[in-house]
Write a protein that holds these residues in place. Structure first.
Motif, PDB file in Angstrom:
ATOM      1  N   VAL A 108      35.600 -22.687  26.004  1.00 41.23           N
ATOM      2  CA  VAL A 108      36.089 -21.418  25.476  1.00 41.23           C
ATOM      3  C   VAL A 108      37.035 -21.698  24.322  1.00 41.23           C
ATOM      4  N   GLN A 109      36.839 -20.986  23.223  1.00 42.69           N
ATOM      5  CA  GLN A 109      37.772 -21.034  22.100  1.00 42.69           C
ATOM      6  C   GLN A 109      38.421 -19.660  22.000  1.00 42.69           C
ATOM      7  N   GLN A 110      39.707 -19.661  21.739  1.00 41.24           N
ATOM      8  CA  GLN A 110      40.418 -18.399  21.584  1.00 41.24           C
ATOM      9  C   GLN A 110      41.179 -18.407  20.277  1.00 41.24           C
ATOM     10  N   GLY A 111      41.451 -17.231  19.759  1.00 39.69           N
ATOM     11  CA  GLY A 111      42.200 -17.132  18.519  1.00 39.69           C
ATOM     12  C   GLY A 111      42.588 -15.700  18.230  1.00 39.69           C
ATOM     13  N   THR A 112      43.040 -15.487  17.017  1.00 42.54           N
ATOM     14  CA  THR A 112      43.444 -14.158  16.567  1.00 42.54           C
ATOM     15  C   THR A 112      42.543 -13.732  15.410  1.00 42.54           C
ATOM     16  N   TYR A 113      42.506 -12.439  15.161  1.00 44.75           N
ATOM     17  CA  TYR A 113      41.677 -11.925  14.071  1.00 44.75           C
ATOM     18  C   TYR A 113      42.351 -10.733  13.394  1.00 44.75           C
ATOM     19  N   LEU A 114      41.873 -10.431  12.206  1.00 38.24           N
ATOM     20  CA  LEU A 114      42.269  -9.258  11.445  1.00 38.24           C
ATOM     21  C   LEU A 114      41.007  -8.652  10.854  1.00 38.24           C
ATOM     22  N   THR A 115      40.867  -7.358  11.000  1.00 37.35           N
ATOM     23  CA  THR A 115      39.736  -6.646  10.410  1.00 37.35           C
ATOM     24  C   THR A 115      40.275  -5.469   9.611  1.00 37.35           C
ATOM     25  N   ILE A 116      39.839  -5.368   8.364  1.00 40.62           N
ATOM     26  CA  ILE A 116      40.177  -4.220   7.521  1.00 40.62           C
ATOM     27  C   ILE A 116      38.957  -3.316   7.483  1.00 40.62           C
ATOM     28  N   TRP A 117      39.176  -2.035   7.732  1.00 40.78           N
ATOM     29  CA  TRP A 117      38.107  -1.056   7.883  1.00 40.78           C
ATOM     30  C   TRP A 117      38.129  -0.005   6.780  1.00 40.78           C
ATOM     31  N   LYS A 118      36.935   0.513   6.453  1.00 43.72           N
ATOM     32  CA  LYS A 118      36.806   1.647   5.530  1.00 43.72           C
ATOM     33  C   LYS A 118      35.908   2.685   6.191  1.00 43.72           C
ATOM     34  N   LYS A 119      36.341   3.928   6.126  1.00 49.64           N
ATOM     35  CA  LYS A 119      35.561   5.011   6.728  1.00 49.64           C
ATOM     36  C   LYS A 119      34.752   5.719   5.655  1.00 49.64           C
ATOM     37  N   GLY A 120      33.470   5.866   5.925  1.00 51.03           N
ATOM     38  CA  GLY A 120      32.569   6.553   5.005  1.00 51.03           C
ATOM     39  C   GLY A 120      31.672   7.509   5.762  1.00 51.03           C
ATOM     40  N   GLU A 121      30.590   7.872   5.139  1.00 53.80           N
ATOM     41  CA  GLU A 121      29.650   8.830   5.735  1.00 53.80           C
ATOM     42  C   GLU A 121      29.054   8.338   7.049  1.00 53.80           C
ATOM     43  N   THR A 122      28.932   7.023   7.205  1.00 53.41           N
ATOM     44  CA  THR A 122      28.342   6.463   8.428  1.00 53.41           C
ATOM     45  C   THR A 122      29.408   5.968   9.405  1.00 53.41           C
ATOM     46  N   GLY A 123      30.654   6.383   9.188  1.00 51.64           N
ATOM     47  CA  GLY A 123      31.727   5.985  10.092  1.00 51.64           C
ATOM     48  C   GLY A 123      32.489   4.773   9.585  1.00 51.64           C
ATOM     49  N   TRP A 124      33.282   4.169  10.470  1.00 52.74           N
ATOM     50  CA  TRP A 124      34.093   3.012  10.115  1.00 52.74           C
ATOM     51  C   TRP A 124      33.230   1.755  10.033  1.00 52.74           C
ATOM     52  N   LYS A 125      33.373   1.013   8.939  1.00 52.33           N
ATOM     53  CA  LYS A 125      32.705  -0.274   8.741  1.00 52.33           C
ATOM     54  C   LYS A 125      33.749  -1.264   8.252  1.00 52.33           C
ATOM     55  N   TYR A 126      33.573  -2.538   8.603  1.00 56.29           N
ATOM     56  CA  TYR A 126      34.583  -3.490   8.156  1.00 56.29           C
ATOM     57  C   TYR A 126      34.394  -3.867   6.693  1.00 56.29           C
ATOM     58  N   LEU A 127      35.515  -3.893   5.974  1.00 53.41           N
ATOM     59  CA  LEU A 127      35.555  -4.365   4.597  1.00 53.41           C
ATOM     60  C   LEU A 127      35.867  -5.853   4.557  1.00 53.41           C
ATOM     61  N   LEU A 128      36.692  -6.313   5.521  1.00 58.55           N
ATOM     62  CA  LEU A 128      37.063  -7.709   5.560  1.00 58.55           C
ATOM     63  C   LEU A 128      37.318  -8.103   7.005  1.00 58.55           C
ATOM     64  N   ASP A 129      36.799  -9.251   7.390  1.00 62.61           N
ATOM     65  CA  ASP A 129      37.043  -9.781   8.725  1.00 62.61           C
ATOM     66  C   ASP A 129      37.390 -11.250   8.605  1.00 62.61           C
ATOM     67  N   THR A 130      38.439 -11.651   9.334  1.00 62.09           N
ATOM     68  CA  THR A 130      38.843 -13.040   9.355  1.00 62.09           C
ATOM     69  C   THR A 130      39.499 -13.361  10.687  1.00 62.09           C
ATOM     70  N   GLY A 131      39.490 -14.632  11.022  1.00 62.89           N
ATOM     71  CA  GLY A 131      40.117 -15.049  12.281  1.00 62.89           C
ATOM     72  C   GLY A 131      40.770 -16.413  12.146  1.00 62.89           C
ATOM     73  N   ASN A 132      41.671 -16.681  13.075  1.00 61.75           N
ATOM     74  CA  ASN A 132      42.358 -17.966  13.143  1.00 61.75           C
ATOM     75  C   ASN A 132      42.142 -18.565  14.520  1.00 61.75           C
ATOM     76  N   GLU A 133      41.700 -19.824  14.546  1.00 62.64           N
ATOM     77  CA  GLU A 133      41.461 -20.513  15.820  1.00 62.64           C
ATOM     78  C   GLU A 133      42.788 -20.824  16.489  1.00 62.64           C
ATOM     79  N   GLY A 134      42.733 -20.833  17.806  1.00 62.53           N
ATOM     80  CA  GLY A 134      43.849 -21.306  18.606  1.00 62.53           C
ATOM     81  C   GLY A 134      44.869 -20.239  18.956  1.00 62.53           C
ATOM     82  N   LEU A 135      45.332 -20.318  20.172  1.00 61.29           N
ATOM     83  CA  LEU A 135      46.418 -19.466  20.657  1.00 61.29           C
ATOM     84  C   LEU A 135      47.432 -20.345  21.350  1.00 61.29           C
ATOM     85  N   GLY A 136      48.671 -20.183  21.025  1.00 64.64           N
ATOM     86  CA  GLY A 136      49.716 -20.947  21.691  1.00 64.64           C
ATOM     87  C   GLY A 136      49.863 -20.505  23.133  1.00 64.64           C
ATOM     88  N   GLU A 137      50.360 -21.405  23.951  1.00 62.47           N
ATOM     89  CA  GLU A 137      50.551 -21.097  25.377  1.00 62.47           C
ATOM     90  C   GLU A 137      51.795 -20.268  25.572  1.00 62.47           C
TER      91      GLU A 137
END
Length: 137
Positions: A108-137
């Motif tokens: 199992v790998q765990q981490g954090t992420y950030l997603t930037i969303w834009k809402k249009g005619e078809t609903g919310w879609k991501y404009l940018l997605d990124t993540g960082n590996e690892g979570l501290g204990e």
């Protein structure tokens, strides 16, 4: 005590809407695979930021990249921890933690992420997605 304005109520509603969209995005990844989910929720101008890679720009490029590898041996899910939408209701972001599991193993790998969303005619879609590996204990 100050009264909550209708604008504040609207932003709160949008924030919860974003949390629900992000949860649905994760659920689609759980049920149909990461590749299907990332293709389905991608904005036409979407961008993925991944380690050891230049930004992958545009839904066509992202979909092409996703098709190049199978996701049948892994399961990617995530839990949004926070959402904030712009007052206009057009843009917002979510962040949280993710979990990548290799099927049939204890890996199992765990981490954090950030997603930037834009809402249009078809609903919310991501404009940018990124993540960082690892979570501290």
């Amino acid at each position: 005590k100050e009264k909550i304005t209708s604008l504040e109520q609207n932003v709160e509603k949008l924030n919860e809407e974003l949390m629900e969209v992000d949860r649905a995005f994760s659920e689609l990844s759980r049920n149909e695979g990461m590749n299907s989910a990332f293709a389905a929720y991608c904005h036409p101008e979407g961008v993925l930021l991944r380690p050891d890679s230049y930004p992958i720009e545009g839904k066509e490029a992202i979909t092409t990249l996703l098709r190049q590898s199978s996701d049948s041996t892994i399961q990617l899910t995530w839990d949004p921890l926070f959402a904030l939408a712009a007052e206009s209701g057009e843009l917002g972001y979510t962040y949280g933690t993710y979990r990548l599991t290799v099927n049939g193993t204890n890996e199992v790998q765990q981490g954090t992420y950030l997603t930037i969303w834009k809402k249009g005619e078809t609903g919310w879609k991501y404009l940018l997605d990124t993540g960082n590996e690892g979570l501290g204990e």
